[in-house]
Design an enzyme around this catalytic site. Structure first.
Site, PDB file in Angstrom:
ATOM      1  N   ASP A  15      22.125  41.156  79.057  1.00 32.47           N
ATOM      2  CA  ASP A  15      22.937  39.937  79.462  1.00 32.47           C
ATOM      3  C   ASP A  15      22.309  39.052  80.237  1.00 32.47           C
ATOM      4  OD1 ASP A  15      24.947  41.029  77.897  1.00 32.47           O
ATOM      5  OD2 ASP A  15      26.146  41.868  79.621  1.00 32.47           O
TER       6      ASP A  15
ATOM      7  N   GLU B 113      30.016  35.530  72.849  1.00 28.99           N
ATOM      8  CA  GLU B 113      31.128  36.069  72.755  1.00 28.99           C
ATOM      9  C   GLU B 113      32.157  35.906  73.731  1.00 28.99           C
ATOM     10  OE1 GLU B 113      30.231  40.355  73.297  1.00 28.99           O
ATOM     11  OE2 GLU B 113      29.496  40.009  75.026  1.00 28.99           O
TER      12      GLU B 113
ATOM     13  N   ALA C  89      18.603  26.247  66.712  1.00 29.96           N
ATOM     14  CA  ALA C  89      19.967  25.884  66.176  1.00 29.96           C
ATOM     15  C   ALA C  89      20.310  24.279  66.870  1.00 29.96           C
ATOM     16  CB  ALA C  89      20.858  27.023  67.001  1.00 29.96           C
TER      17      ALA C  89
ATOM     18  N   HIS D   2      26.460  44.641  67.483  1.00 30.57           N
ATOM     19  CA  HIS D   2      25.418  45.912  68.294  1.00 30.57           C
ATOM     20  C   HIS D   2      24.002  45.784  67.882  1.00 30.57           C
ATOM     21  CE1 HIS D   2      29.267  46.858  70.151  1.00 30.57           C
ATOM     22  NE2 HIS D   2      28.496  47.550  71.331  1.00 30.57           N
TER      23      HIS D   2
ATOM     24  N   ALA E 142       8.856  54.881  83.905  1.00 28.19           N
ATOM     25  CA  ALA E 142       7.880  54.341  85.188  1.00 28.19           C
ATOM     26  C   ALA E 142       8.342  54.843  86.567  1.00 28.19           C
ATOM     27  CB  ALA E 142       8.139  52.831  85.274  1.00 28.19           C
ATOM     28  N   VAL E 143       9.717  55.135  86.729  1.00 29.97           N
ATOM     29  CA  VAL E 143      10.227  55.699  87.919  1.00 29.97           C
ATOM     30  C   VAL E 143       9.866  57.087  87.813  1.00 29.97           C
ATOM     31  CG1 VAL E 143      12.375  56.482  89.238  1.00 29.97           C
ATOM     32  CG2 VAL E 143      12.164  54.435  87.932  1.00 29.97           C
TER      33      VAL E 143
END
Ligand code: F6P
Length: 325
Positions: free
Chosen positions: A131, A226, A190, A255, A25-26
């Protein structure tokens, strides 16, 4: 400051699905608006080592659907030093780069802010991290894909958890933030989420065990954020010791959460913020992160984007509690 003609672009820190869509995009928006694009390989290390090449629209063909980052990435220790940043700036001048778009998370945008404070360079950040811990944007590039990946994994774990009537502690990433754990727990149905935002005053495991597993529910899934001290292993070991009647298992997703094709949502976020980065440069904005809040593009000062206290919506905790009875 000189008129901006050339935009440098790099990815830094942990890779995140959608980074390639942002690079594309950039690059394309930059070229469309008359800028020259220079791609920097291996994050800030590439700036220091002059791993910089011209990019054309062809360089970004076919990458929108790919996970990871075609520019490679690094967590640069050299860029954290004054000498490293001085070397990086030498190359910026040599390559005639006038604006730098950094796609990365908290550490990467902190580096961009420092660099912009020390040198005459326009730094624009794009929120690239699974995150979701950058302030001022509702979501970060990679977060949605990762929530979906976690949910897919937990759906599978649920099959075996139910068959064996076990409690599974599933550890997910997120560094110091519980967004991934909380929202994947809701989406996967959950029984509980153990998150850093809630761990200061309450024993979340005790709360979960007190609520008990109802008679008809003989298996449970607890998503744990974590943490070096009290991740899934810590909680599983406690239950094994304090409640030996339960069959307890641990699954650390690791990962595999970071890889894979970006979701449509992440691609759209990457495309919109990538175009927004070029617009920011044209508007004369400096040292901001481009985010999306309530559906609208926003420019957040880098110093604010890296604040460590992005609030997790406390109502989500209630949602999970009520639905996991
Ligand atoms: O910041 C992204 C992230 O995946 C975190 O969730 C995690 O704590 C960290 O990176 C892992 O980093 P590395 O890949 O360097 O082990």
């Amino acid at each position: 400051m000189a008129k901006i003609k050339t935009i440098g672009i790099l990815t830094s820190g942990g890779d995140a699905p959608g980074m390639n869509a942002a690079i594309r995009a950039v690059t394309r928006a930059g070229i469309y608006n008359g800028f020259q694009i220079k791609a920097v390989y291996r994050g800030y290390d590439g700036l220091i080592n002059d791993e910089i090449v011209d990019f054309t629209t062809e360089n970004v063909s076919g990458i929108i659907s790919e996970g990871g980052t075609v520019l490679k990435t690094a967590r640069s220790t050299d860029f954290a030093t004054v000498e490293g940043r001085a070397k990086a700036y030498e190359n910026i001048v040599k390559e005639d780069i006038n604006a730098l778009v950094v796609i990365g998370g908290n550490g990467s945008l902190t580096g961009a802010m420092k660099f912009a404070e020390e040198y005459d360079i326009c730094c624009i950040g794009l929120p690239g991290t699974i995150d979701n811990d950058l302030y001022g944007t509702d979501s970060t590039i990679g977060y949605d894909t990762t929530v979906n990946t976690i949910v897919e994994c937990v759906d599978r774990i649920r099959d075996t958890a139910q068959s064996h009537e076990r409690i599974f502690f599933v550890e997910v990433m997120g560094r110091d933030a519980g967004f991934l754990a909380q929202n994947s727990a809701i989406a996967a149905g959950a029984e509980a989420a153990i998150i850093p935002e809630d761990s200061t005053d309450v024993d979340q495991l005790a709360q979960f065990m007190e609520r008990g597993i109802r008679k008809s529910k003989r298996s449970s899934i607890v998503i744990v954020s974590e943490s070096p001290k009290c991740g899934a292993i810590y909680y599983a070991n406690r239950v094994k010791k304090e409640f030996p009647q339960y069959d307890v298992k641990i699954s650390i997703l690791g990962h595999l959460q970071r890889g894979g094709r970006p979701s449509a949502r992440d691609r759209i976020l990457a495309c919109r913020t990538g175009v927004g980065a070029v617009e920011a440069i044209m508007q004369g904005q400096r040292n901001v992160m481009v985010g999306i809040r309530n559906g609208e593009i926003v420019y957040v000062p880098l110093s604010e984007a890296i604040r460590s206290d992005k609030p997790l919506d406390r109502k989500l905790i209630k949602v999970l509690d009520e639905l996991s009875i």
